[in-house]
Design an enzyme around this catalytic site. Sequence first.
Site, mmCIF file in Angstrom:
data_model
loop_
_atom_site.group_PDB
_atom_site.id
_atom_site.type_symbol
_atom_site.label_atom_id
_atom_site.label_comp_id
_atom_site.label_asym_id
_atom_site.label_seq_id
_atom_site.Cartn_x
_atom_site.Cartn_y
_atom_site.Cartn_z
ATOM 1 N N GLU A 1 0.777 -1.247 0.019
ATOM 2 C CA GLU A 1 -0.195 0.069 0.074
ATOM 3 C C GLU A 1 0.940 1.411 0.091
ATOM 4 O O GLU A 1 1.991 1.481 0.831
ATOM 5 C CB GLU A 1 -0.977 -0.131 1.298
ATOM 6 C CG GLU A 1 -1.934 1.233 1.379
ATOM 7 C CD GLU A 1 -2.676 1.312 2.615
ATOM 8 O OE1 GLU A 1 -3.702 1.928 2.579
ATOM 9 O OE2 GLU A 1 -2.138 0.580 3.490
ATOM 10 N N LYS B 1 -10.492 2.430 -1.749
ATOM 11 C CA LYS B 1 -10.649 1.861 -0.273
ATOM 12 C C LYS B 1 -11.911 2.059 0.317
ATOM 13 O O LYS B 1 -12.212 3.207 0.614
ATOM 14 C CB LYS B 1 -9.316 2.152 0.744
ATOM 15 C CG LYS B 1 -9.288 1.593 1.840
ATOM 16 C CD LYS B 1 -7.974 1.895 2.365
ATOM 17 C CE LYS B 1 -7.583 1.221 3.809
ATOM 18 N NZ LYS B 1 -6.362 1.802 4.281
ATOM 19 N N CYS C 1 -5.727 -2.697 2.893
ATOM 20 C CA CYS C 1 -5.202 -2.775 3.993
ATOM 21 C C CYS C 1 -6.554 -2.856 5.099
ATOM 22 O O CYS C 1 -7.015 -3.957 5.342
ATOM 23 C CB CYS C 1 -4.584 -1.444 4.282
ATOM 24 S SG CYS C 1 -3.531 -1.435 6.052
#
Length: 288
Positions: A43, A116, A153
Amino acid sequence: MRNVTVAAVQMACTLDDRENLEKAKAKVREAARQGAQIVLLQELFERLYFCQKEKPEFYTYAETVEDCVALRELSALAGELGVVLPVSFYEKSGNALFNSLAMLDADGTNLGVYRKSHIPDGPGYEEKFYFSPGDTGFRVFQTRYGVVGAGICWDQWFPEAARCMALMGAELIFYPTAIGSEPQDAQLDSMPHWRRCMMGHAAANLVPVIAANRVGTERIDDSQITFYGSSFLTDCRGELLAQANRTEETILYAAYDLDENAARRLEWGLFRDRRPELYRPILSLDGK
């Protein structure tokens, strides 16, 4: 048989964004030389993990898809090497900023962007200051080497994300990551929990999971995080096939037979026996 070799890159980042990008490109080349067809980078690999502190000047790091230097250069590299690259980047779109991932196919084509969905907010991980919640929904991409999904993540802690990608046809699930120590509690070590959570996603969906984390200690002003690496690849039952240690840069590899995995999903009956009509509480925040 549809066989694919996958690599996960674990590396340390520096203050020099050009150096970080060149290192990432070198790691991709090395993975391709070893036979990898899909290579996962961690990331926000272009820079130190800037989300440790709330600093408005860091907003300038965001780039549009069209102007992103890393995407442009890695797209060319993907086409040159014939590899698929899920690439994490800081995206600017109009007045909005996102923590995003572009899926670059093996000919260099950008198949689309995932933003995300789950944005953390805590000491050292001040992401809500930098990113809006993603508006793409979960996505899967038909690449040259199979159908792949990707979270970013904090997404990896949510079983709903992995299940959605599996239902949408993902044959592999990728998680680029930046996680390590907790600035407010040096004794807290989330690594075993972090890894078990994703191993469970693989087992529950019979879809392999691949996670790439960074290593090294990074400082932003008075905040410091030591990233614990521990990148890994599982099989479709959640067993670890390859794992990295907490400190060293490395490239991990695993080979998958996607047709064999598909047969296991059918034989085990998990998707046959699902009861979506009973899962209504999951659509609410409080379970009511």
